[in-house]
Design a protein around this motif. Structure first.
Motif, short mmCIF file in Angstrom:
data_model
loop_
_atom_site.label_atom_id
_atom_site.label_comp_id
_atom_site.label_asym_id
_atom_site.label_seq_id
_atom_site.Cartn_x
_atom_site.Cartn_y
_atom_site.Cartn_z
N PHE A 146 0.85 -1.19 0.00
CA PHE A 146 0.00 0.00 0.00
C PHE A 146 0.89 1.24 0.00
O PHE A 146 2.01 1.21 0.50
CB PHE A 146 -0.88 0.02 1.25
CG PHE A 146 -1.74 -1.20 1.41
CD1 PHE A 146 -3.02 -1.23 0.90
CD2 PHE A 146 -1.25 -2.33 2.05
CE1 PHE A 146 -3.82 -2.36 1.03
CE2 PHE A 146 -2.03 -3.47 2.19
CZ PHE A 146 -3.33 -3.48 1.67
N THR A 147 0.37 2.34 -0.57
CA THR A 147 1.10 3.60 -0.54
C THR A 147 0.23 4.68 0.07
O THR A 147 -1.00 4.63 0.00
CB THR A 147 1.54 4.04 -1.95
OG1 THR A 147 0.40 4.11 -2.81
CG2 THR A 147 2.55 3.07 -2.53
N GLU A 148 0.91 5.67 0.62
CA GLU A 148 0.28 6.84 1.25
C GLU A 148 -0.79 6.46 2.25
O GLU A 148 -1.96 6.70 2.01
CB GLU A 148 -0.22 7.79 0.18
CG GLU A 148 0.92 8.29 -0.68
CD GLU A 148 0.53 9.44 -1.58
OE1 GLU A 148 -0.37 10.21 -1.23
OE2 GLU A 148 1.16 9.56 -2.62
N ASN B 173 -9.17 -1.50 6.30
CA ASN B 173 -10.25 -0.73 6.95
C ASN B 173 -11.20 -0.07 5.96
O ASN B 173 -11.77 0.98 6.25
CB ASN B 173 -9.66 0.32 7.89
CG ASN B 173 -8.92 -0.31 9.03
OD1 ASN B 173 -9.18 -1.44 9.42
ND2 ASN B 173 -7.95 0.41 9.56
N GLY B 174 -11.35 -0.64 4.79
CA GLY B 174 -12.30 -0.13 3.81
C GLY B 174 -11.90 1.17 3.14
O GLY B 174 -12.66 1.71 2.35
N THR B 175 -10.69 1.69 3.42
CA THR B 175 -10.30 2.99 2.87
C THR B 175 -8.97 3.02 2.14
O THR B 175 -8.76 3.85 1.27
CB THR B 175 -10.24 4.06 3.99
OG1 THR B 175 -9.28 3.66 4.96
CG2 THR B 175 -11.60 4.24 4.65
N LEU B 176 -8.04 2.14 2.49
CA LEU B 176 -6.71 2.14 1.87
C LEU B 176 -6.60 0.95 0.93
O LEU B 176 -6.70 -0.20 1.36
CB LEU B 176 -5.62 2.08 2.95
CG LEU B 176 -4.18 2.14 2.48
CD1 LEU B 176 -3.90 3.45 1.73
CD2 LEU B 176 -3.23 2.00 3.66
N TYR B 177 -6.41 1.23 -0.36
CA TYR B 177 -6.39 0.18 -1.37
C TYR B 177 -4.96 -0.10 -1.81
O TYR B 177 -4.14 0.81 -1.94
CB TYR B 177 -7.23 0.59 -2.59
CG TYR B 177 -8.71 0.57 -2.29
CD1 TYR B 177 -9.50 -0.50 -2.68
CD2 TYR B 177 -9.31 1.61 -1.59
CE1 TYR B 177 -10.85 -0.53 -2.39
CE2 TYR B 177 -10.65 1.60 -1.29
CZ TYR B 177 -11.42 0.53 -1.70
OH TYR B 177 -12.76 0.50 -1.40
N GLY B 178 -4.67 -1.38 -2.07
CA GLY B 178 -3.34 -1.79 -2.51
C GLY B 178 -3.41 -3.04 -3.36
O GLY B 178 -4.48 -3.46 -3.81
N GLY B 179 -2.25 -3.64 -3.55
CA GLY B 179 -2.15 -4.86 -4.35
C GLY B 179 -1.51 -5.98 -3.55
O GLY B 179 -0.66 -5.74 -2.70
N CYS B 180 -1.95 -7.21 -3.84
CA CYS B 180 -1.45 -8.39 -3.12
C CYS B 180 -1.02 -9.46 -4.11
O CYS B 180 -1.61 -9.63 -5.18
CB CYS B 180 -2.54 -8.96 -2.22
SG CYS B 180 -3.18 -7.82 -0.98
N GLU B 181 0.01 -10.20 -3.71
CA GLU B 181 0.49 -11.35 -4.47
C GLU B 181 0.81 -12.47 -3.49
O GLU B 181 0.83 -12.24 -2.28
CB GLU B 181 1.73 -10.97 -5.29
CG GLU B 181 2.94 -10.59 -4.48
CD GLU B 181 4.15 -10.18 -5.31
OE1 GLU B 181 4.12 -10.33 -6.54
OE2 GLU B 181 5.13 -9.72 -4.71
#
Length: 126
Positions: A26-28, A101-109
Motif C-alpha cells: 500500500f502507498t500513502e 479498513n475499507g479505505t486504503l487500497y493496494g495490491g497483493c500477491e
C-alpha cells in the motif's frame, strides 16, 4: 471466481506442505503486510518503523474475499481474490486487491501468483 479456487487450494494445501505467504503493498501511507499461513502470523512493515507481528484471524468468504485481522488490533485487511490490485505508484498489476479498513487500497500477491508489469505503458507482462 477463477482465481478463488487456486488461492484456497494453495492456502489449504500449504498447511500440510510448504507455507504460502500473501504479500500486500500500500502507498500513502507506505505499508507492507505479509500473512504467513504456516505460522498464522501477520507482519506489518512501514518505512522508519520497527516491524510488528501478530497472530492472524482469517475468515474466508464465499464471495472470493479473505478477511485478515490481527488478534487485539482494531484493523482489518480484506483481500478480494476476484479483483486485480495496484500499489498506487508502480506499473505493476497485482493478482488481488487488498483493502485496509475499507479505505486504503493496494495490491497483493502470493509466493505462486506474482505481480506483472502493466501493458498500459508499453510494458510486457513478463
Amino acid at each position: 471466481m477463477k482465481r478463488l479456487l487456486p488461492v484456497f487450494a494453495i492456502l489449504l494445501a500449504t498447511q500440510a506442505a510448504k507455507a504460502e505467504k500473501i504479500y500486500c503493498f500500500f502507498t500513502e501511507p507506505f505499508i507492507n503486510l505479509t500473512y504467513d499461513s504456516d505460522t498464522n502470523q501477520v507482519v506489518h512493515s512501514s518505512p522508519g518503523e520497527e516491524d510488528q507481528a501478530g497472530v492472524a484471524q482469517v475468515i474466508f468468504d464465499k464471495g472470493g474475499k479473505i478477511q485478515i485481522s490481527v488478534v487485539g488490533v482494531n484493523n482489518t485487511m480484506v483481500i478480494d481474490t476476484t479483483k486485480a490490485g495496484s500499489d498506487g505508484m508502480s506499473d505493476f498489476i497485482y493478482p488481488f486487491e487488498g483493502i485496509i479498513n475499507g479505505t486504503l487500497y493496494g495490491g497483493c500477491e502470493t509466493d505462486h501468483l506474482k505481480k506483472k508489469l502493466s501493458t498500459l505503458h508499453g510494458y510486457s507482462q513478463k
